[in-house]
Scaffold this active site. Structure first.
Site, PDB file in Angstrom:
ATOM      1  N   THR A   1       0.827  -1.202   0.000  1.00 40.38           N
ATOM      2  CA  THR A   1       0.000   0.000   0.000  1.00 40.38           C
ATOM      3  C   THR A   1       0.861   1.252   0.000  1.00 40.38           C
ATOM      4  OG1 THR A   1      -1.636   1.268   1.259  1.00 40.38           O
ATOM      5  CG2 THR A   1      -0.131  -0.090   2.529  1.00 40.38           C
TER       6      THR A   1
ATOM      7  N   TYR B   1      -2.087  -0.135   9.747  1.00 39.59           N
ATOM      8  CA  TYR B   1      -2.232  -0.705   8.407  1.00 39.59           C
ATOM      9  C   TYR B   1      -0.945  -0.525   7.609  1.00 39.59           C
ATOM     10  CZ  TYR B   1      -3.676  -1.203   3.546  1.00 39.59           C
ATOM     11  OH  TYR B   1      -3.748  -1.557   2.221  1.00 39.59           O
TER      12      TYR B   1
END
Length: 172
Positions: free
Chosen positions: A119, A143
């Protein structure tokens, strides 16, 4: 020629199911490995579904032994930034421990080609600059940090075992 299978974790999700379609169109058989917590059984259209959990090493060994994949494409993850701030433990367990289990299983079974869905959250808050693969990474939530940790694990496994790895970092 023998059928070449690719293990696609998270293959019942949006990106994973499109990867399965592309694999099938390229002559591979995608084997979806998914716990269906956020994926959809109906999205698995291009190869078999193996329901299982990355946190269960037995599930992973079973799938590697049954299908002998030539590669892994790893899309399975918890991916909500806000939730990762409120429930960091879930992200570290699922994204890091689950990924480590998968990476180790791949190496143990001689599957040495690995694609990882990471990501742009690994870069943190760097507005106003052009980011590329060499940009500094300073994740600001569980995350992004969990995805960065898996990138580090992959680098270590490449150095130790010769695991071939490609990392995708997505931007919205």
């Amino acid at each position: 020629m023998d059928e070449q299978k690719v293990l696609v974790t998270g293959g019942a999700g949006y990106i994973g199911s499109h990867a399965c379609k592309a694999l099938q169109q390229s002559g591979f058989t995608p084997v979806t490995f998914d716990n269906l917590a956020t994926g959809w059984r109906d999205a698995v259209k291009f190869g078999p579904l193996e329901q299982g959990d990355l946190l269960n090493k037995g599930d992973l060994d079973r799938v590697f032994e049954k299908h002998s994949p030539v590669a892994v494409m790893h899309f399975a993850a918890l991916s909500l930034v806000g939730e990762s701030i409120q429930k960091p433990g879930a992200y570290w367990q699922n994204n890091v421990i689950g990924s480590l289990n998968l990476i180790q299983a791949a190496v143990d079974h001689g599957c040495m080609d690995f694609v990882f869905s990471s990501t742009c959250a690994t870069y943190g808050d760097q507005d106003g600059v052009v980011l590329d693969e060499d940009s500094m990474q300073h994740p600001i939530n569980a995350y992004g940090a969990s995805k960065r940790a898996v990138e580090n694990i992959l680098a270590d496994y490449q150095a130790a075992y010769g695991l071939n790895q490609v990392i995708f970092r997505y931007f919205n």
